[in-house]
Design a protein around this motif. Structure first.
Motif, PDB file in Angstrom:
ATOM      1  N   ASP A 100       0.870  -1.200  -0.171  1.00  0.00           N
ATOM      2  CA  ASP A 100      -0.059  -0.076   0.115  1.00  0.00           C
ATOM      3  C   ASP A 100       0.802   1.155  -0.108  1.00  0.00           C
ATOM      4  O   ASP A 100       0.622   2.266  -0.700  1.00  0.00           O
ATOM      5  N   ARG A 101       1.966   1.423   0.905  1.00  0.00           N
ATOM      6  CA  ARG A 101       2.675   2.279   0.800  1.00  0.00           C
ATOM      7  C   ARG A 101       3.539   2.564  -0.541  1.00  0.00           C
ATOM      8  O   ARG A 101       3.478   3.524  -0.707  1.00  0.00           O
ATOM      9  N   ASP A 104       0.857   3.959  -3.144  1.00  0.00           N
ATOM     10  CA  ASP A 104       0.594   5.482  -2.781  1.00  0.00           C
ATOM     11  C   ASP A 104       1.546   6.429  -3.423  1.00  0.00           C
ATOM     12  O   ASP A 104       1.286   7.460  -3.839  1.00  0.00           O
ATOM     13  N   ASP A 107       1.377   6.342  -7.469  1.00  0.00           N
ATOM     14  CA  ASP A 107       0.401   6.422  -7.887  1.00  0.00           C
ATOM     15  C   ASP A 107       0.557   8.084  -7.974  1.00  0.00           C
ATOM     16  O   ASP A 107      -0.193   8.890  -7.345  1.00  0.00           O
TER      17      ASP A 107
END
Length: 314
Positions: A100-101, A104, A107
């Motif tokens: 997830d990190r 992020d 992105d």
């Protein structure tokens, strides 16, 4: 289980900024892989080496490295094509708690939509089937989780139609298999645009010059002349009184002269007007376009058919 998050950026500077952000967030340098067309590369720790001395193009070696280290062949082929076209590839190997990190950070507004890019490349004639490099790393436990556009959604090779890729590999190959042989029938279209070009520049500059001039003018000048002259004879008696002869007198005369007075007057004698005039013209552009023609020799009926497109409405 470790995952590989891949992302394509438009330039080396954009990718370098993302790499610095990943490192600042705690991602180990050995987990970050970077490829660019300029050759500014970095590799995963503990992976197959990147053979700089081998023959072939740089993007072919990029594709070989990715497939050798667990990236699906069709994904590696697409990313290598992006590197060939001047983009930069970032691939991060991360644990489940880091995904997830990493997503992020990747992105970013500068991330390229791989699906859109591939569609554009295909319209230019690029084939998205594999480049033929040997995939020696498919046994790796690492899986691929690519990104699509700026949404951060997976678009890895597992989401692609492998049967269609296999059909693409059969294009124009002379080999006998139990499947259909496919020959692509392509046709080029001519698109004519326009752009502005410079045909030169007109510069008008005014400056002041001086030139000598002469004019003639007639001037008058007065002079006072004082003359002493003798008087002959004597004054007749009775004509002047003796008192008049010895009376004090004062006579004044002023000398005057003319001098030239110069004055200047500016007046407009001419105007220079600069304007642009535009007109339109129609130009005929001549070029050539290519198309595939397929000849079918059917020895069963001695008939020959020719076609240049698969569109029956043409």
């Amino acid at each position: 289980m470790a995952k590989t998050v891949t992302c394509l950026f438009g330039s080396d500077s954009q990718a370098s900024a993302i790499v610095r952000e990943l490192e600042q967030s705690g991602i180990s340098q050995g987990k970050i892989c970077l490829f660019s067309n300029s050759g500014d590369n970095r590799f995963w720790d503990g992976t197959s080496s990147f053979d700089e001395s081998s023959g072939g193009a740089h993007h072919d070696r990029v594709e070989h490295y990715l497939t050798s280290n667990g990236v699906p062949r069709d994904d590696a082929h697409a990313y290598a094509e992006g590197v060939r076209r001047g983009h930069a590839l970032i691939a991060v190997r991360c644990d489940d708690d880091e995904v997830d990190r990493v997503v992020d950070i990747l992105d970013n507004d500068n991330v390229l939509d791989l699906d859109e890019r591939q569609n554009a490349w295909r319209s230019e004639g690029w084939s998205d089937y594999g480049s033929g490099v040997t995939d020696i790393g498919t046994g790796s436990a690492t899986t691929s989780a690519g990104m699509m556009g700026s949404a951060g959604l997976p678009s890895g090779g597992d989401m692609r139609d492998r049967d269609r890729m296999e059909d693409d590999r059969l294009y124009a190959q002379d080999r006998s298999t139990g499947r259909d042989e496919v020959i692509p029938v392509a046709e080029e279209e001519l698109h004519v645009g326009k752009r502005e070009v410079s045909h030169g520049r007109v510069r008008i500059r005014s400056h002041v010059i001086e030139r000598p001039v002469q004019e003639q003018v007639t001037l008058s000048e007065e002079r006072v002349a004082v003359e002493r002259r003798p008087v002959e004879g004597s004054v007749r008696a009775g004509t002047l009184n003796d008192g008049d002869l010895f009376r004090e007198r004062t006579i004044e005369m002023e000398e005057r002269a003319e001098e030239a007075v110069v004055s200047k007057e500016a007046r407009v004698v001419e105007e220079v007007v600069v304007r642009k005039e535009a007109d339109q013209r129609t130009e005929t552009i001549s070029d050539t376009v290519r198309k595939t023609e397929v000849e079918v020799d059917d020895e069963r009926g001695n008939s020959v058919s020719r076609t240049g497109t698969t569109d029956t409405n043409r």
